[in-house]
Scaffold this active site. Structure first.
Site, PDB file in Angstrom:
ATOM      1  N   ARG A  88       0.814  -1.218   0.000  1.00 51.91           N
ATOM      2  CA  ARG A  88       0.000   0.000   0.000  1.00 51.91           C
ATOM      3  C   ARG A  88       0.849   1.270   0.000  1.00 51.91           C
ATOM      4  NH1 ARG A  88      -3.709  -0.495   4.787  1.00 51.91           N
ATOM      5  NH2 ARG A  88      -4.733   1.374   3.987  1.00 51.91           N
ATOM      6  N   GLY A 131      -6.416  -5.472  16.260  1.00 50.87           N
ATOM      7  CA  GLY A 131      -6.877  -6.522  17.159  1.00 50.87           C
ATOM      8  C   GLY A 131      -7.424  -5.872  18.427  1.00 50.87           C
ATOM      9  N   THR A 183       1.837 -13.392  11.728  1.00 51.30           N
ATOM     10  CA  THR A 183       2.827 -12.847  12.664  1.00 51.30           C
ATOM     11  C   THR A 183       3.452 -13.919  13.567  1.00 51.30           C
ATOM     12  OG1 THR A 183       0.904 -12.089  13.931  1.00 51.30           O
ATOM     13  CG2 THR A 183       2.114 -10.418  12.721  1.00 51.30           C
ATOM     14  N   ARG A 196      43.664  36.521 -15.121  1.00 46.13           N
ATOM     15  CA  ARG A 196      42.495  36.921 -15.895  1.00 46.13           C
ATOM     16  C   ARG A 196      42.971  37.737 -17.082  1.00 46.13           C
ATOM     17  NH1 ARG A 196      41.097  40.935 -11.013  1.00 46.13           N
ATOM     18  NH2 ARG A 196      42.394  42.669 -11.656  1.00 46.13           N
ATOM     19  N   ASN A 226      38.921  35.257   3.965  1.00 45.68           N
ATOM     20  CA  ASN A 226      37.701  35.871   3.435  1.00 45.68           C
ATOM     21  C   ASN A 226      37.507  35.396   1.997  1.00 45.68           C
ATOM     22  OD1 ASN A 226      35.838  37.699   2.217  1.00 45.68           O
ATOM     23  ND2 ASN A 226      36.167  39.081   3.938  1.00 45.68           N
ATOM     24  N   SER A 262      40.177  39.514  -8.076  1.00 48.03           N
ATOM     25  CA  SER A 262      38.817  39.162  -8.499  1.00 48.03           C
ATOM     26  C   SER A 262      38.795  38.605  -9.904  1.00 48.03           C
ATOM     27  CB  SER A 262      37.939  40.409  -8.497  1.00 48.03           C
ATOM     28  OG  SER A 262      37.792  40.872  -7.205  1.00 48.03           O
ATOM     29  N   SER A 317      36.344  38.319  -5.482  1.00 42.00           N
ATOM     30  CA  SER A 317      35.057  37.812  -5.965  1.00 42.00           C
ATOM     31  C   SER A 317      35.175  37.144  -7.324  1.00 42.00           C
ATOM     32  CB  SER A 317      34.075  38.970  -6.075  1.00 42.00           C
ATOM     33  OG  SER A 317      33.821  39.481  -4.793  1.00 42.00           O
ATOM     34  N   ARG A 353      26.440  20.472   3.156  1.00 39.12           N
ATOM     35  CA  ARG A 353      26.387  19.034   2.862  1.00 39.12           C
ATOM     36  C   ARG A 353      27.360  18.281   3.760  1.00 39.12           C
ATOM     37  NH1 ARG A 353      27.636  19.097  -3.187  1.00 39.12           N
ATOM     38  NH2 ARG A 353      27.627  16.847  -2.871  1.00 39.12           N
TER      39      ARG A 353
END
Ligand code: UD1
Ligand code: CA
Length: 452
Positions: free
Chosen positions: A18, A144, A84, A426, A363, A409, A391, A319
């Protein structure tokens, strides 16, 4: 207790059709743990106790789960589902070892408490041969019914066999029974299957106990504790009951929750003093939260340890293997996995930290990503104490960034960075004076309507 030895047999051979699920019924979760794990966690434990689980054919996953929770468990297979009492006899070998008490419980009643198991065993010490756990059901249909005469338990009548009058009885069998170990096998072996379902009903043990001149008795509990799970709706109800219990325990332990009804906890969550949990937080298994920590709204934590006065969220996902040191801060839209953040580390916005160690007071700027996976293996990132990651940087693991180092950054960092160095990786910025102005003028000229 009392030095009496005890064997507990948990019946878990049900298909649970069920539930409309491929998963065996007792492996469905309540508060992040399987139904079976809840029952096994409450079952008598410690010196002189032993534990057996009866599983259905092909249900190795159920046996494995039992062993995970209680490595000392014995498992038995009930080859055919004949009732049972028949299920109990699948564990005959364990029963023959002759424990003083034999406790039978069902794997689909996850809300049962250790205290109730202890209460069930007490009448045996006082000379009863059988104790049955009873409760008053709001709707007794299907259970029962306990036939009690003059305070003594005479028989249990299953729904299918009960007369109209007996069906009006609301005192029902919860399913947990405690037998005097010396009498148990003799009683259970006498149970036949001459009833409308042709099943061996364990509940017939009561009548047999009485007929042999032995005593059977009822121990009562509340309905919430013995809810059996047969459907997904009942699973959700059990979750509600369990969460209500966990929230109350957390509030009693001093946790501040202004909307406890929106907070989901696990049975093993541990709280220090003055912890605050804001609305809509989900805490899965294995979470520890130390004194003064705050978990802001819409955060999701699993197997994580939160240090003193640390702050998490809103909208954070921690996590397994995340550990935050004292005063560390994880802000909004930050995900952490297998990451140790030492004291005072700040990861305030939009960041993924996985397979990483971050030294004290570093940081980590908004949008930083530890690139820990190349599609085959996972690699570690180590960031030194006091480092500053600009960042929107990608830290390509394996990678070490030294103590006090800076990352400019927008860098893609692929090589280790020494202590106190600056790494910038970069495209170089070029600036052309007045370029935009000239561009606009040129476009404006081109748009002029042609004349002549
Ligand atoms: C059973 C009780 C009933 C009680 C109710 C409480 C019997 C005959 N009836 O009814 O008095 O009020 O529980 O919830 O005991 N199982 C096996 N093998 C079997 C049959 C059952 O392992 O051959 C296990 C099931 O997996 C389940 C438990 O025993 O965990 C109870 O079986 P179920 O069929 O749910 O019994 P109920 O009809 O609910
Ligand atoms: Ca049932």
């Amino acid at each position: 207790m009392t030095g009496r030895s005890c064997l507990t047999i948990v019946l878990a051979a049900g298909e649970g059709t069920r539930m409309r699920s491929a998963l065996p019924k007792v492996l469905h979760p309540v508060a992040g743990q399987t139904l079976l794990a809840h029952v096994l966690a409450a079952a008598p434990a410690g010196p002189g106790t032993s534990l057996a689980v009866v599983v259905g054919p092909g249900h190795e996953a159920v046996a494995d789960e039992a062993k995970r929770v209680r490595p000392d468990v014995m498992t038995f297979v009930q080859r055919e589902r004949l009732g049972t009492a028949h299920a109990v006899l699948a564990a005959r070998e364990a029963i023959s070892a002759g424990a003083d008490d034999l406790v039978i419980a069902f794997g689909d009643t996850p809300l049962i408490s250790a205290d109730t198991f202890a209460r069930m065993r007490k009448p045996l010490r006082d000379g009863a041969s059988l104790a049955v756990l009873g409760f008053h059901a709001a709707d007794p249909t299907g259970y029962g019914r306990l036939i009690v005469d003059d305070g003594r338990l005479i028989a249990i009548r299953e729904q299918a066999e009960a007369s109209a009058e007996e069906r009006r009885i609301t005192l029902c069998n919860a399913g947990v029974m405690a037998f005097d170990g010396k009498a148990a096998l003799r009683i259970i072996e006498k149970i036949g299957n001459a009833n409308s379902k042709g099943e061996y009903y364990l509940t017939d043990a009561v009548g047999i106990t009485r007929e042999t001149g032995l005593t059977a008795t009822v121990i009562e509990t509340g309905e919430d504790e013995v809810r059996g799970i047969n459907t997904k709706a009942q699973l959700a109800e059990a979750e509600q009951v369990m969460q209500a219990r966990l929230r109350k325990a957390a509030l009693d332990a001093g946790v501040t929750m202004i909307a406890p009804e929106t907070v989901f906890l696990a049975p093993d969550t541990s709280f220090g003093k003055d912890v605050t949990i804001e609305p809509y937080v989900v805490i899965g298994p294995g979470v520890t939260i130390a004194d003064g920590a705050v978990i802001h709204s819409f955060s999701h934590l699993v197997q994580a340890s939160i240090g003193r006065n640390a702050s998490v969220g809103p909208y954070a996902r921690l996590r397994p293997g995340t550990s935050l040191g004292e005063g560390a801060r994880i802000g909004n839209f930050v995900e952490a996995k297998a990451a140790v953040l030492e004291a005072g580390v700040k990861v305030n916005h939009l960041t993924y930290v996985g397979d990483a160690h971050i030294g004290a007071n570093a940081n980590i700027g908004a949008g930083t990503i530890t690139c820990n996976y190349d599609g085959f293996n996972k690699y570690r990132t180590e960031i030194g104490a006091g480092a500053f990651i600009g960042s929107n940087s990608s830290l390509v693991a394996p990678l070490k960034i030294g103590n006090g180092a800076y990352v400019g950054s927008g860098s893609v960092v692929t090589k280790n960075v020494p202590d106190d160095a600056l790494a910038v990786g970069r495209g170089l910025q070029t600036v052309r004076e007045n370029w935009a102005k000239r561009f606009r003028e040129m476009k404006a000229l081109a748009r002029k309507p042609k004349t002549g």
